[in-house]
Design a protein around this motif. Sequence first.
Motif, PDB file in Angstrom:
ATOM      1  N   UNK A 121      -2.582  18.507   7.804  1.00  0.00           N
ATOM      2  CA  UNK A 121      -3.166  18.859   6.513  1.00  0.00           C
ATOM      3  C   UNK A 121      -2.496  18.172   5.334  1.00  0.00           C
ATOM      4  N   UNK A 122      -2.094  16.931   5.523  1.00  0.00           N
ATOM      5  CA  UNK A 122      -1.387  16.197   4.470  1.00  0.00           C
ATOM      6  C   UNK A 122      -2.343  15.544   3.493  1.00  0.00           C
ATOM      7  N   UNK A 123      -1.872  15.367   2.272  1.00  0.00           N
ATOM      8  CA  UNK A 123      -2.673  14.618   1.317  1.00  0.00           C
ATOM      9  C   UNK A 123      -2.498  13.119   1.576  1.00  0.00           C
ATOM     10  N   UNK A 124      -3.351  12.327   0.947  1.00  0.00           N
ATOM     11  CA  UNK A 124      -3.349  10.882   1.162  1.00  0.00           C
ATOM     12  C   UNK A 124      -2.017  10.244   0.768  1.00  0.00           C
ATOM     13  N   UNK A 125      -1.394  10.730  -0.286  1.00  0.00           N
ATOM     14  CA  UNK A 125      -0.126  10.146  -0.734  1.00  0.00           C
ATOM     15  C   UNK A 125       0.973  10.344   0.308  1.00  0.00           C
ATOM     16  N   UNK A 126       1.046  11.531   0.893  1.00  0.00           N
ATOM     17  CA  UNK A 126       2.056  11.778   1.933  1.00  0.00           C
ATOM     18  C   UNK A 126       1.826  10.860   3.123  1.00  0.00           C
ATOM     19  N   UNK A 127       0.559  10.700   3.503  1.00  0.00           N
ATOM     20  CA  UNK A 127       0.232   9.826   4.633  1.00  0.00           C
ATOM     21  C   UNK A 127       0.666   8.387   4.345  1.00  0.00           C
ATOM     22  N   UNK A 128       0.432   7.921   3.136  1.00  0.00           N
ATOM     23  CA  UNK A 128       0.820   6.550   2.786  1.00  0.00           C
ATOM     24  C   UNK A 128       2.332   6.393   2.700  1.00  0.00           C
ATOM     25  N   UNK A 129       3.032   7.405   2.202  1.00  0.00           N
ATOM     26  CA  UNK A 129       4.502   7.337   2.199  1.00  0.00           C
ATOM     27  C   UNK A 129       5.006   7.310   3.636  1.00  0.00           C
ATOM     28  N   UNK A 130       4.388   8.110   4.502  1.00  0.00           N
ATOM     29  CA  UNK A 130       4.758   8.097   5.920  1.00  0.00           C
ATOM     30  C   UNK A 130       4.541   6.735   6.539  1.00  0.00           C
ATOM     31  N   UNK A 131       3.439   6.092   6.174  1.00  0.00           N
ATOM     32  CA  UNK A 131       3.150   4.737   6.647  1.00  0.00           C
ATOM     33  C   UNK A 131       4.297   3.798   6.232  1.00  0.00           C
ATOM     34  N   UNK A 132       4.762   3.941   5.009  1.00  0.00           N
ATOM     35  CA  UNK A 132       5.860   3.098   4.534  1.00  0.00           C
ATOM     36  C   UNK A 132       7.141   3.337   5.307  1.00  0.00           C
ATOM     37  N   UNK A 133       7.445   4.604   5.582  1.00  0.00           N
ATOM     38  CA  UNK A 133       8.656   4.903   6.362  1.00  0.00           C
ATOM     39  C   UNK A 133       8.546   4.325   7.772  1.00  0.00           C
ATOM     40  N   UNK A 147       0.841  -1.202   0.000  1.00  0.00           N
ATOM     41  CA  UNK A 147       0.000   0.000   0.000  1.00  0.00           C
ATOM     42  C   UNK A 147       0.874   1.250   0.000  1.00  0.00           C
ATOM     43  N   UNK A 148       1.904   1.255   0.824  1.00  0.00           N
ATOM     44  CA  UNK A 148       2.811   2.403   0.880  1.00  0.00           C
ATOM     45  C   UNK A 148       3.552   2.579  -0.447  1.00  0.00           C
ATOM     46  N   UNK A 149       3.944   1.484  -1.057  1.00  0.00           N
ATOM     47  CA  UNK A 149       4.670   1.557  -2.331  1.00  0.00           C
ATOM     48  C   UNK A 149       3.818   2.134  -3.461  1.00  0.00           C
ATOM     49  N   UNK A 150       2.512   1.986  -3.372  1.00  0.00           N
ATOM     50  CA  UNK A 150       1.616   2.512  -4.409  1.00  0.00           C
ATOM     51  C   UNK A 150       1.389   4.023  -4.285  1.00  0.00           C
ATOM     52  N   UNK A 151       1.811   4.625  -3.190  1.00  0.00           N
ATOM     53  CA  UNK A 151       1.588   6.060  -2.988  1.00  0.00           C
ATOM     54  C   UNK A 151       2.375   6.881  -4.013  1.00  0.00           C
ATOM     55  N   UNK A 152       1.764   7.971  -4.426  1.00  0.00           N
ATOM     56  CA  UNK A 152       2.450   8.879  -5.356  1.00  0.00           C
ATOM     57  C   UNK A 152       3.677   9.479  -4.671  1.00  0.00           C
ATOM     58  N   UNK A 153       4.747   9.711  -5.427  1.00  0.00           N
ATOM     59  CA  UNK A 153       5.957  10.308  -4.843  1.00  0.00           C
ATOM     60  C   UNK A 153       5.730  11.774  -4.470  1.00  0.00           C
ATOM     61  N   UNK A 154       6.646  12.309  -3.702  1.00  0.00           N
ATOM     62  CA  UNK A 154       6.617  13.720  -3.333  1.00  0.00           C
ATOM     63  C   UNK A 154       6.545  14.565  -4.592  1.00  0.00           C
ATOM     64  N   UNK A 155       5.573  15.464  -4.638  1.00  0.00           N
ATOM     65  CA  UNK A 155       5.364  16.270  -5.844  1.00  0.00           C
ATOM     66  C   UNK A 155       6.294  17.484  -5.904  1.00  0.00           C
ATOM     67  N   UNK A 156       6.661  18.030  -4.772  1.00  0.00           N
ATOM     68  CA  UNK A 156       7.503  19.220  -4.757  1.00  0.00           C
ATOM     69  C   UNK A 156       8.946  18.884  -4.473  1.00  0.00           C
ATOM     70  N   UNK A 157       9.715  19.908  -4.179  1.00  0.00           N
ATOM     71  CA  UNK A 157      11.135  19.680  -3.889  1.00  0.00           C
ATOM     72  C   UNK A 157      11.323  19.020  -2.518  1.00  0.00           C
ATOM     73  N   UNK A 158      12.404  18.278  -2.345  1.00  0.00           N
ATOM     74  CA  UNK A 158      12.706  17.718  -1.025  1.00  0.00           C
ATOM     75  C   UNK A 158      12.907  18.853  -0.019  1.00  0.00           C
ATOM     76  N   UNK A 159      12.707  18.530   1.238  1.00  0.00           N
ATOM     77  CA  UNK A 159      12.841  19.534   2.300  1.00  0.00           C
ATOM     78  C   UNK A 159      13.737  19.005   3.416  1.00  0.00           C
ATOM     79  N   UNK A 160      14.051  19.862   4.340  1.00  0.00           N
ATOM     80  CA  UNK A 160      14.824  19.452   5.508  1.00  0.00           C
ATOM     81  C   UNK A 160      13.975  18.521   6.359  1.00  0.00           C
TER      82      UNK A 160
END
Length: 139
Positions: free
Chosen positions: A81-93, A13-26
């Motif tokens: 206020x995160x989108x679903x993709x960020x939440x799923x990537x967080x789940x994967x981490x 499920x985490x692997x199916x999440x869309x990647x970060x759309x913007x630039x990487x951050x600290x």
Amino acid sequence: MLDADAATATWERALRAAPLAGPPRTIHGDPVPGNLVIRDGRLAGLIDIAVPQIGDPASDLAPAWTVFEEPERSLFREALGLDAAAWERGRGWAFEMAIGGLHYYEETNPVFARQAARTLARLMDDGAASGLGGAGGVR
């Protein structure tokens, strides 16, 4: 050590999440409970910061599952206020950190291994409640 089907479904499920759309951050990179400073029931600081790291801020969402039960986890998500993709990537981490810790620290740091087991159970139970399927079985 855990329900392999539920673990696989959580990871996929985490692997199916869309990647970060913007630039990487600290990012912090290791926001586990031992690195959170709590004062009067509130987050007061984050320790164990080595060199600055740049990456996907979703990697710092692990406290959603390492610290919070429901309904606090949902409140945390709403507050960010995160989108679903960020939440799923967080789940994967969070999953990656917990599954590695469960095995690696089983004998040498049982407290950390139990924390990892609780995190995995939360991740898998949270996924099952969201229609992911499988039970969050962790021994």
